[in-house]
Motif scaffolding. Structure first.
Motif, PDB file in Angstrom:
ATOM      1  N   UNK A 176       3.701   6.117  -2.910  1.00 13.36           N
ATOM      2  CA  UNK A 176       4.543   5.001  -3.356  1.00 13.36           C
ATOM      3  C   UNK A 176       4.014   4.492  -4.692  1.00 13.36           C
ATOM      4  N   UNK A 177       4.893   3.945  -5.479  1.00  9.19           N
ATOM      5  CA  UNK A 177       4.480   3.263  -6.720  1.00  9.19           C
ATOM      6  C   UNK A 177       5.516   2.184  -6.995  1.00  9.19           C
ATOM      7  N   UNK A 178       5.278   1.010  -6.411  1.00  7.13           N
ATOM      8  CA  UNK A 178       6.221  -0.091  -6.544  1.00  7.13           C
ATOM      9  C   UNK A 178       7.391  -0.004  -5.574  1.00  7.13           C
ATOM     10  N   UNK A 179       7.361   0.945  -4.650  1.00  4.83           N
ATOM     11  CA  UNK A 179       8.456   1.117  -3.702  1.00  4.83           C
ATOM     12  C   UNK A 179       8.319   0.162  -2.511  1.00  4.83           C
ATOM     13  N   UNK A 180       9.454  -0.153  -1.915  1.00  2.00           N
ATOM     14  CA  UNK A 180       9.506  -0.937  -0.685  1.00  2.00           C
ATOM     15  C   UNK A 180      10.502  -0.260   0.255  1.00  2.00           C
ATOM     16  N   UNK A 181      10.545  -0.728   1.476  1.00  3.05           N
ATOM     17  CA  UNK A 181      11.506  -0.194   2.444  1.00  3.05           C
ATOM     18  C   UNK A 181      12.927  -0.525   1.996  1.00  3.05           C
ATOM     19  N   UNK A 182      13.887   0.285   2.426  1.00  6.59           N
ATOM     20  CA  UNK A 182      15.291  -0.032   2.117  1.00  6.59           C
ATOM     21  C   UNK A 182      15.647  -1.425   2.638  1.00  6.59           C
ATOM     22  N   UNK A 183      16.475  -2.160   1.908  1.00  7.21           N
ATOM     23  CA  UNK A 183      16.771  -3.552   2.279  1.00  7.21           C
ATOM     24  C   UNK A 183      17.604  -3.707   3.545  1.00  7.21           C
ATOM     25  N   UNK A 184      18.223  -2.635   4.038  1.00 10.88           N
ATOM     26  CA  UNK A 184      19.151  -2.786   5.156  1.00 10.88           C
ATOM     27  C   UNK A 184      18.501  -2.958   6.520  1.00 10.88           C
ATOM     28  N   UNK A 185      17.189  -2.835   6.629  1.00  9.49           N
ATOM     29  CA  UNK A 185      16.660  -3.042   7.973  1.00  9.49           C
ATOM     30  C   UNK A 185      15.191  -2.724   8.127  1.00  9.49           C
ATOM     31  N   UNK A 186      14.783  -2.695   9.375  1.00  9.39           N
ATOM     32  CA  UNK A 186      13.398  -2.500   9.766  1.00  9.39           C
ATOM     33  C   UNK A 186      13.193  -1.080  10.267  1.00  9.39           C
ATOM     34  N   UNK A 187      11.969  -0.576  10.099  1.00  6.68           N
ATOM     35  CA  UNK A 187      11.605   0.656  10.794  1.00  6.68           C
ATOM     36  C   UNK A 187      11.435   0.292  12.262  1.00  6.68           C
ATOM     37  N   UNK A 188      12.058   1.056  13.134  1.00  7.88           N
ATOM     38  CA  UNK A 188      11.961   0.852  14.585  1.00  7.88           C
ATOM     39  C   UNK A 188      11.810   2.249  15.192  1.00  7.88           C
ATOM     40  N   UNK A 189      10.588   2.711  15.268  1.00 15.05           N
ATOM     41  CA  UNK A 189      10.291   4.107  15.586  1.00 15.05           C
ATOM     42  C   UNK A 189      10.012   4.314  17.064  1.00 15.05           C
ATOM     43  N   UNK A 190      10.391   5.484  17.552  1.00 10.83           N
ATOM     44  CA  UNK A 190      10.129   5.849  18.948  1.00 10.83           C
ATOM     45  C   UNK A 190       8.667   6.203  19.188  1.00 10.83           C
ATOM     46  N   UNK A 191       7.945   6.545  18.137  1.00  6.36           N
ATOM     47  CA  UNK A 191       6.543   6.919  18.286  1.00  6.36           C
ATOM     48  C   UNK A 191       5.640   5.846  17.675  1.00  6.36           C
ATOM     49  N   UNK A 192       4.379   5.867  18.067  1.00  4.23           N
ATOM     50  CA  UNK A 192       3.370   4.995  17.472  1.00  4.23           C
ATOM     51  C   UNK A 192       3.043   5.551  16.086  1.00  4.23           C
ATOM     52  N   UNK A 193       2.556   4.675  15.205  1.00  3.96           N
ATOM     53  CA  UNK A 193       2.156   5.111  13.863  1.00  3.96           C
ATOM     54  C   UNK A 193       0.813   4.502  13.510  1.00  3.96           C
ATOM     55  N   UNK A 194      -0.121   5.369  13.161  1.00  8.56           N
ATOM     56  CA  UNK A 194      -1.408   4.926  12.613  1.00  8.56           C
ATOM     57  C   UNK A 194      -1.340   5.207  11.130  1.00  8.56           C
ATOM     58  N   UNK A 195      -1.574   4.200  10.305  1.00 14.88           N
ATOM     59  CA  UNK A 195      -1.437   4.359   8.862  1.00 14.88           C
ATOM     60  C   UNK A 195      -2.740   3.959   8.169  1.00 14.88           C
ATOM     61  N   UNK A 196      -3.090   4.732   7.141  1.00  9.46           N
ATOM     62  CA  UNK A 196      -4.303   4.526   6.357  1.00  9.46           C
ATOM     63  C   UNK A 196      -3.924   4.559   4.889  1.00  9.46           C
TER      64      UNK A 196
END
Length: 104
Positions: free
Chosen positions: A33-53
């Motif tokens: 990413x470089x200045x990016x954000x999530x799309x404005x239309x909604x939230x991530x709602x994932x079926x799996x768990x996510x570990x982020x680093x």
């Protein structure tokens, strides 16, 4: 052999998602990413768990409950399945390299 810091596209007008490994119960992804954000239309709602680093740079995650987590290089966070969240900020001055591990 591969390197997480190599092959970063010069043009980052779009966020880059690259699957590094995929298996039945596991997916490992590099996100740049470089200045990016999530799309404005909604939230991530994932079926799996996510570990982020965050490997390099900085980013901010906002959760549906109002919690905001700012992550810098070395910071990591586990996001349970169906915990609604979005990327609300990434550093516009440098690449933010995320390692995301999705698991069931």
């Amino acid at each position: 052999m591969n390197n997480l810091f190599s092959d970063i596209p010069a043009d980052l007008s779009n966020e880059v998602f690259q699957t590094l490994l995929s298996h039945e119960q596991l997916k490992i992804e590099r996100i740049v990413s470089k200045g990016h954000t999530s799309p404005p239309q909604g939230w991530y709602d994932q079926d799996e768990h996510e570990w982020v680093l965050v490997l390099q740079g900085a980013g901010e995650l906002t959760f549906e409950d109002g919690r905001v987590e700012r992550l810098s290089a070395g910071d990591h966070l586990n996001i349970p399945a169906h915990c609604k969240h979005k990327v609300s900020w990434t550093d516009p001055e440098q690449e933010t390299i995320w390692l995301a591990i999705f698991y069931r």
